[in-house]
Design a protein around this motif. Structure first.
Motif, short mmCIF file in Angstrom:
data_model
loop_
_atom_site.label_atom_id
_atom_site.label_comp_id
_atom_site.label_asym_id
_atom_site.label_seq_id
_atom_site.Cartn_x
_atom_site.Cartn_y
_atom_site.Cartn_z
N ARG A 90 0.86 -1.19 0.00
CA ARG A 90 0.00 0.00 0.00
C ARG A 90 0.90 1.24 0.00
O ARG A 90 1.97 1.24 0.59
CB ARG A 90 -0.90 0.03 1.24
CG ARG A 90 -1.82 -1.18 1.37
CD ARG A 90 -2.59 -1.16 2.67
NE ARG A 90 -3.67 -0.18 2.65
CZ ARG A 90 -4.88 -0.42 2.15
NH1 ARG A 90 -5.15 -1.60 1.63
NH2 ARG A 90 -5.82 0.49 2.17
N ILE A 95 -6.00 3.65 4.89
CA ILE A 95 -7.05 4.06 3.95
C ILE A 95 -7.67 2.78 3.39
O ILE A 95 -7.03 2.05 2.63
CB ILE A 95 -6.50 4.94 2.82
CG1 ILE A 95 -5.90 6.21 3.40
CG2 ILE A 95 -7.59 5.27 1.82
CD1 ILE A 95 -5.32 7.14 2.36
N PRO A 96 -8.91 2.46 3.75
CA PRO A 96 -9.46 1.14 3.44
C PRO A 96 -10.15 1.00 2.08
O PRO A 96 -10.53 -0.09 1.72
CB PRO A 96 -10.49 0.96 4.56
CG PRO A 96 -10.98 2.35 4.84
CD PRO A 96 -9.80 3.26 4.61
N ASP A 97 -10.34 2.08 1.34
CA ASP A 97 -11.22 2.00 0.17
C ASP A 97 -10.49 1.80 -1.15
O ASP A 97 -11.05 2.03 -2.21
CB ASP A 97 -12.09 3.25 0.09
CG ASP A 97 -11.25 4.51 -0.10
OD1 ASP A 97 -10.01 4.40 -0.11
OD2 ASP A 97 -11.84 5.59 -0.23
N GLY A 98 -9.26 1.34 -1.14
CA GLY A 98 -8.53 1.07 -2.38
C GLY A 98 -7.75 2.24 -2.92
O GLY A 98 -7.05 2.09 -3.92
N ARG A 99 -7.85 3.40 -2.31
CA ARG A 99 -7.13 4.56 -2.83
C ARG A 99 -5.64 4.51 -2.53
O ARG A 99 -4.89 5.38 -2.97
CB ARG A 99 -7.72 5.85 -2.25
CG ARG A 99 -9.08 6.20 -2.82
CD ARG A 99 -9.53 7.56 -2.35
NE ARG A 99 -9.70 7.58 -0.91
CZ ARG A 99 -9.45 8.65 -0.16
NH1 ARG A 99 -9.01 9.75 -0.71
NH2 ARG A 99 -9.65 8.60 1.14
N GLU A 101 -3.84 1.54 -3.04
CA GLU A 101 -3.27 0.37 -3.69
C GLU A 101 -2.07 0.79 -4.55
O GLU A 101 -2.05 1.89 -5.11
CB GLU A 101 -4.32 -0.31 -4.56
CG GLU A 101 -5.51 -0.86 -3.77
CD GLU A 101 -5.09 -1.85 -2.70
OE1 GLU A 101 -4.25 -2.72 -3.01
OE2 GLU A 101 -5.58 -1.75 -1.56
N GLY A 108 -8.06 6.66 -6.40
CA GLY A 108 -8.47 5.27 -6.38
C GLY A 108 -8.63 4.64 -7.75
O GLY A 108 -9.18 3.54 -7.87
#
Length: 226
Positions: A90, A95-99, A101, A108
């Motif tokens: 990461r 930040i849990p929403d894939g932004r 990755e 995101g």
């Protein structure tokens, strides 16, 4: 002191206060949004720099550009010298929403990655509006030519060192093969234990075979690798 005390606000004062708050909010919110967007662009540009470094590290290890950003995280088959993973799992923690990755921008969305030549690739983010091809995009060119030049120079130095060692050890002209046939020279150096048999010493990192520059006079070296 007056016996009567004023309590609260009049309707007019409340309306004026609300108008002032609305005016301030109308001025501040666009500035806040602009600041957030600028922060996202800076974060995206930083991620692109890190991907650039990871792609060049992959190139140095494997001798080619990755076909996709997934190659930076997953070992390709067959293994060509891959020493990854080249990117962290990461970019930003918490930040849990894939932004965050490793193959996505700060909004995101996946980066667009495209090799455009054996030594060059393009990395693109569609920007805040998500529409590629307009002035909102962030684009970075990844230039691998310096990596290839460094590796080509290294291979030539290894060949040259082996050739010099041969000339110091075998001084008779009859001991040396044709000075115009690179493969004959390379085989002789390998047979004498002066050069690794690794096939990479047959060609440069782009796969172009090495050749021989014959010496123009007896005062020059027996041959030069090119």
């Amino acid at each position: 002191m007056s016996a009567t005390r004023r309590r609260g606000f009049t309707l007019l004062e409340l309306l004026v206060s609300l108008a002032i708050v609305a005016l301030l909010a109308g001025t501040a919110l666009p500035l806040l949004r602009k600041s957030e967007e600028e922060g996202d662009r800076m974060e995206t540009a930083d991620r692109m720099r890190r991907i650039d470094a990871a792609v060049l590290a992959f190139l140095e290890d494997c001798g080619r550009l990755p076909a996709s950003l997934a190659d930076l995280q997953t070992e390709p088959t067959p293994n060509e010298g891959w020493c990854g993973r080249y990117l962290a799992d990461r970019f930003v923690s918490g930040i849990p929403d894939g932004r965050s990755e490793p193959d996505r921008d700060a909004w995101g969305r996946p980066f667009e990655y495209e090799p455009t030549s054996p030594t060059r690739a393009r990395l693109r983010s569609a920007g805040s509006n998500g529409a590629p091809g307009d002035g909102d995009d962030l684009v970075k060119s990844i230039e691998g030519a310096p990596v290839f030049r460094t590796e080509r120079r290294r291979r030539l130095e290894v060949l040259n060192t082996a050739l010099v060692a041969f000339l110091r050890q075998y001084r008779k002209a009859l001991d040396f093969p044709s000075n115009t046939d690179f493969e004959a020279v390379r085989s002789t150096l390998v047979d004498c234990g002066l050069l690794n048999a690794d096939p990479r010493y047959r060609a440069d990192p782009l796969g172009r075979p090495f050749s021989i520059d014959p010496a123009p006079s007896p005062t020059r070296p027996v041959c030069r690798f090119r």
